[in-house]
Design a protein around this motif. Structure first.
Motif, PDB file in Angstrom:
ATOM      1  N   VAL A 126      52.356  48.367  39.134  1.00 30.71           N
ATOM      2  CA  VAL A 126      52.408  46.930  38.893  1.00 30.71           C
ATOM      3  C   VAL A 126      52.881  46.234  40.168  1.00 30.71           C
ATOM      4  CG1 VAL A 126      53.361  45.086  37.474  1.00 30.71           C
ATOM      5  CG2 VAL A 126      52.965  47.349  36.482  1.00 30.71           C
ATOM      6  N   GLU A 127      52.032  45.385  40.717  1.00 35.53           N
ATOM      7  CA  GLU A 127      52.372  44.627  41.912  1.00 35.53           C
ATOM      8  C   GLU A 127      52.996  43.288  41.509  1.00 35.53           C
ATOM      9  OE1 GLU A 127      52.274  45.538  44.919  1.00 35.53           O
ATOM     10  OE2 GLU A 127      50.988  47.321  44.935  1.00 35.53           O
ATOM     11  N   PRO A 128      54.025  42.835  42.216  1.00 27.75           N
ATOM     12  CA  PRO A 128      54.642  41.546  41.870  1.00 27.75           C
ATOM     13  C   PRO A 128      53.659  40.387  41.835  1.00 27.75           C
ATOM     14  CG  PRO A 128      56.031  42.739  43.413  1.00 27.75           C
ATOM     15  CD  PRO A 128      54.755  43.523  43.293  1.00 27.75           C
ATOM     16  N   ALA A 129      52.671  40.403  42.733  1.00 24.89           N
ATOM     17  CA  ALA A 129      51.742  39.271  42.806  1.00 24.89           C
ATOM     18  C   ALA A 129      50.821  39.178  41.600  1.00 24.89           C
ATOM     19  CB  ALA A 129      50.901  39.373  44.091  1.00 24.89           C
ATOM     20  N   THR A 130      50.765  40.245  40.773  1.00 26.70           N
ATOM     21  CA  THR A 130      49.876  40.208  39.604  1.00 26.70           C
ATOM     22  C   THR A 130      50.541  39.620  38.369  1.00 26.70           C
ATOM     23  OG1 THR A 130      50.514  42.439  38.878  1.00 26.70           O
ATOM     24  CG2 THR A 130      48.693  42.270  40.454  1.00 26.70           C
ATOM     25  N   VAL A 131      51.793  39.185  38.493  1.00 23.60           N
ATOM     26  CA  VAL A 131      52.545  38.751  37.321  1.00 23.60           C
ATOM     27  C   VAL A 131      51.864  37.617  36.578  1.00 23.60           C
ATOM     28  CG1 VAL A 131      53.969  37.142  38.651  1.00 23.60           C
ATOM     29  CG2 VAL A 131      54.834  38.066  36.507  1.00 23.60           C
ATOM     30  N   ARG A 132      51.092  36.766  37.295  1.00 16.26           N
ATOM     31  CA  ARG A 132      50.474  35.618  36.631  1.00 16.26           C
ATOM     32  C   ARG A 132      49.390  36.021  35.627  1.00 16.26           C
ATOM     33  NH1 ARG A 132      51.675  30.673  39.041  1.00 16.26           N
ATOM     34  NH2 ARG A 132      53.812  30.866  39.798  1.00 16.26           N
ATOM     35  N   ARG A 133      48.911  37.259  35.713  1.00 17.03           N
ATOM     36  CA  ARG A 133      47.863  37.621  34.762  1.00 17.03           C
ATOM     37  C   ARG A 133      47.996  39.049  34.252  1.00 17.03           C
ATOM     38  NH1 ARG A 133      42.701  37.461  38.915  1.00 17.03           N
ATOM     39  NH2 ARG A 133      42.850  39.604  39.689  1.00 17.03           N
ATOM     40  N   TRP A 134      49.137  39.691  34.460  1.00 18.63           N
ATOM     41  CA  TRP A 134      49.323  40.997  33.840  1.00 18.63           C
ATOM     42  C   TRP A 134      50.198  40.846  32.613  1.00 18.63           C
ATOM     43  CZ3 TRP A 134      52.512  45.584  33.309  1.00 18.63           C
ATOM     44  CH2 TRP A 134      51.747  46.718  32.997  1.00 18.63           C
ATOM     45  N   ALA A 135      50.310  41.921  31.842  1.00 15.66           N
ATOM     46  CA  ALA A 135      50.961  41.836  30.533  1.00 15.66           C
ATOM     47  C   ALA A 135      52.460  41.586  30.623  1.00 15.66           C
ATOM     48  CB  ALA A 135      50.683  43.118  29.744  1.00 15.66           C
ATOM     49  N   TYR A 136      53.126  42.107  31.667  1.00 21.86           N
ATOM     50  CA  TYR A 136      54.573  41.972  31.784  1.00 21.86           C
ATOM     51  C   TYR A 136      54.919  41.532  33.202  1.00 21.86           C
ATOM     52  CZ  TYR A 136      54.354  44.565  27.438  1.00 21.86           C
ATOM     53  OH  TYR A 136      54.041  44.965  26.162  1.00 21.86           O
ATOM     54  N   GLY A 137      56.157  41.107  33.391  1.00 29.15           N
ATOM     55  CA  GLY A 137      56.540  40.514  34.658  1.00 29.15           C
ATOM     56  C   GLY A 137      57.559  41.309  35.436  1.00 29.15           C
ATOM     57  N   LEU A 138      58.649  40.665  35.796  1.00 28.27           N
ATOM     58  CA  LEU A 138      59.616  41.184  36.750  1.00 28.27           C
ATOM     59  C   LEU A 138      60.104  42.585  36.412  1.00 28.27           C
ATOM     60  CD1 LEU A 138      61.430  40.560  39.219  1.00 28.27           C
ATOM     61  CD2 LEU A 138      63.108  39.625  37.616  1.00 28.27           C
ATOM     62  N   THR A 139      60.354  42.872  35.157  1.00 27.46           N
ATOM     63  CA  THR A 139      60.922  44.169  34.788  1.00 27.46           C
ATOM     64  C   THR A 139      59.953  45.317  35.015  1.00 27.46           C
ATOM     65  OG1 THR A 139      60.209  43.875  32.492  1.00 27.46           O
ATOM     66  CG2 THR A 139      62.446  43.153  33.058  1.00 27.46           C
ATOM     67  N   ALA A 140      58.667  45.010  35.242  1.00 29.65           N
ATOM     68  CA  ALA A 140      57.665  46.066  35.414  1.00 29.65           C
ATOM     69  C   ALA A 140      57.323  46.322  36.879  1.00 29.65           C
ATOM     70  CB  ALA A 140      56.390  45.700  34.646  1.00 29.65           C
ATOM     71  N   PHE A 141      57.801  45.509  37.793  1.00 33.01           N
ATOM     72  CA  PHE A 141      57.388  45.614  39.198  1.00 33.01           C
ATOM     73  C   PHE A 141      57.685  47.014  39.754  1.00 33.01           C
ATOM     74  CE2 PHE A 141      58.056  40.795  40.109  1.00 33.01           C
ATOM     75  CZ  PHE A 141      56.959  40.527  39.304  1.00 33.01           C
ATOM     76  N   GLY A 142      56.689  47.550  40.449  1.00 35.77           N
ATOM     77  CA  GLY A 142      56.848  48.832  41.106  1.00 35.77           C
ATOM     78  C   GLY A 142      56.693  50.029  40.203  1.00 35.77           C
TER      79      GLY A 142
END
Length: 574
Positions: free
Chosen positions: A354-370
């Motif tokens: 999970v890349e941080p820049a994909t947060v706008r359209r992926w299922a989850y956000g900050l807690t999933a990065f990396g």
């Protein structure tokens, strides 16, 4: 905002005049009025007169007033803990802004008072709404927020069995680092007093509930309609038997108890209801007594039939298994929806993080990065929808494999599709699409594909079954001379964000989710069988979210029938 009765004095005057015209004595609670709340102290004319308290909502007359009575103790149509009367159904549509409280009292109070005098509920059936009044709902509303104990609504404890024990798998949530404040879990097993197993939780144990907490249960001929203090008073010695401090494990100061009783689960239909209680004790210094507090715990039905009741068309999904490739902006929401719908097993295949820049359209956000996408989705689904078994696999389809690797991709793929009912492909990689479509076709496995166009102006969902035209026929239908409409695409709909190794398409999650949802509908239709979710008659469908000039249009899907090419080898497999 000023209180409604100050903004509209005529409305208050109308209420009071209508009550007095109906013979109801009215007194305004001035203390409540000074606090901005209208509360009327009423005396309803009867023999003897009945005292009522009517509390009006801030947004009267759009919503009804609540009426309580300390004089009445009804077995039906009254909250036994709060005392409020069920004069009309819960839905807001049952109240009309033009009505007055007097209208409702004149209509309903005679029926309730007749029931209070005679105890005969049969006449009420003619005027009451066709819905059950489960007594357990009242205990649930009095339990700490967040506390619950799940059980299977299909369980039927023999009526002649009067008491026994049960064990629950739980998690205990601490309060200020000390005592458990909340308990969450599910009943794993119920036994009779002689140790005979009466019910067990079916399927795999639910994840995230590490503690075993034991309790006792007993049966009552009728519910105890009151708070936990009334339970203690009514049960007497049975209360102490349920608590039984002597059997509490050392260093764990929590125990459970349950009372089973007949309750109306649907209108005029009865089954076992549960009142579940927890006791939390604190050990003090040696020689001093232990402080014990008790509270209700929300008892919730969560067996397979309970979960399927709100979406019966998807009930058959619990017996099916899907292998899913690609957990991007389309795949991840679709996988989550399948688990939410009650799919039996989901095998997730992806290699990406999970890349941080994909947060706008992926299922989850900050807690999933990396994190690995498959790991994130598995963790979340296991926590939220544990009834779906999740298997994950990190494979980059088509990558070269060193000779020293223990297992080739081909061998692993054969193992992964064993027992699967459907393959779903959301990789958005043409080479992977071609391979997976053929891999599924020659093995007789139905195959679905979904993707979006650049800019997410449109998209495609297509279905391929063993005897249907193949993916290559589909490609020729779209880009050949069949006349099939292509989904609209943004000519500048690709971008390579700084730091990204390759270009990607642009598009918003609220557009891409439209494709995910249609994909899930098609999958549910394929898996549902004759009694499940209806299957579609078309082979593929093209989504239009914009026209070819980029102007917004109402989302609509255009079905496509895929013609089989004469020269295609898929014709040989029919």
């Amino acid at each position: 905002m000023r209180p409604w009765f100050e903004r509209d004095a005529a409305l208050l005057e109308r209420e009071i005049e209508a009550l007095e015209a109906a013979g109801v004595a009215v007194e305004v609670d001035e203390g409540a009025r000074e606090a901005g709340v209208l509360r009327l102290l009423l005396v309803y004319p009867d023999n003897p007169p009945v005292k009522l308290v009517a509390t009006y909502p801030d947004f009267f007359p759009f919503f009804r007033p609540e009426v309580r009575s300390a004089d009445l103790k009804l077995g039906r149509h009254q909250n036994p803990i709060g005392g409020n009367l069920c004069l009309i159904g819960r839905r807001t549509s049952r109240w009309y802004a033009e009505e007055t409280l007097a209208d409702i009292l004149k209509l309903q109070m005679p029926h309730l008072l007749d029931y209070a005098r005679t105890g005969d509920a049969e006449p009420l059936a003619e005027v009451e709404e066709p819905q059950g009044e489960p007594a357990s709902e009242y205990y649930n509303s009095d339990s700490p927020v967040g506390s619950y104990l799940l059980f299977d609504g299909r369980w039927s404890i023999p009526a002649q069995v009067q008491e026994g024990s049960f064990s629950a798998r739980c998690r205990l949530l601490p309060h200020d680092g000390a005592l458990p404040l909340k308990i969450q879990g599910y009943v794993a097993e119920i036994r009779s007093s002689d140790g005979k197993a009466l019910a067990r939780w079916e399927g795999k144990p639910l994840e995230g509930f590490p503690e075993t907490v034991r309790g006792r249960w007993l049966r009552r001929a009728a519910p105890i309609l009151g708070d936990i203090n009334l339970f203690k008073e009514e049960l007497g010695e049975q209360w102490d038997w349920l608590m039984d401090e002597a059997r509490w494990p050392p260093r764990r100061h929590v125990a459970l108890g349950a009372v089973l009783f007949p309750e109306e689960v649907q209108h005029q239909e009865f089954g076992d209801g549960w009142a579940v209680m927890q006791w939390v004790g604190s050990r003090r210094k040696k020689g001093l007594p232990r402080s014990i507090t008790g509270s209700f715990v929300r008892a919730a039905r969560a067996g397979p039939t309970d979960l399927a009741a709100r979406m019966p068309a998807a009930a058959t999904l619990s017996d099916t298994s899907v292998i899913f490739f690609g957990l991007g902006a389309i795949g991840a929401p679709a996988a989550i929806e399948l688990a939410r719908a009650g799919l039996g097993k989901l095998t997730l295949v992806d290699h990406d993080i999970v890349e941080p820049a994909t947060v706008r359209r992926w299922a989850y956000g900050l807690t999933a990065f990396g994190e690995k996408k498959v790991s994130v989705i598995k963790e979340r689904l296991a926590a939220e929808y544990p009834w779906t078994a999740i298997q994950i696999e990190e494979i980059r389809i088509g990558a070269a494999v060193d000779p020293g690797v223990a297992q080739r991709q081909g061998e692993r793929m054969e193992q992964l599709i064993e027992g699967q009912h459907l393959m779903i492909d959301c990789t958005a990689e043409m080479g992977v699409n071609h391979f997976l479509s053929e891999f599924a076709r020659v093995r007789g496995l139905p195959y679905l594909i979904a993707n979006a166009t650049p800019g997410a102006w449109g998209g495609i969902v297509a279905r391929f079954e063993p005897a249907s035209p193949c993916w290559m026929c589909f490609r020729h239908a779209l880009y050949g001379d069949s006349g099939a409409a292509l989904p609209p695409a943004d000519p500048q709909g690709e971008v390579q964000p700084p730091g990204c190794a390759e270009p990607t398409f642009t598009g918003s999650s609220f557009d891409l989710t439209e494709i995910s949802l249609e994909l899930v509908r098609v999958a549910a239709g394929l898996l549902g069988g004759n009694d499940g979710y209806p299957r579609n008659d078309w082979d593929a469908a093209v989504l239009h979210l914009r026209d070819n000039a980029g102007r917004r249009v109402p989302p609509h899907w255009e079905p496509i029938t895929i013609p089989r090419r004469r020269e295609c080898t898929c014709a040989d497999s029919r």
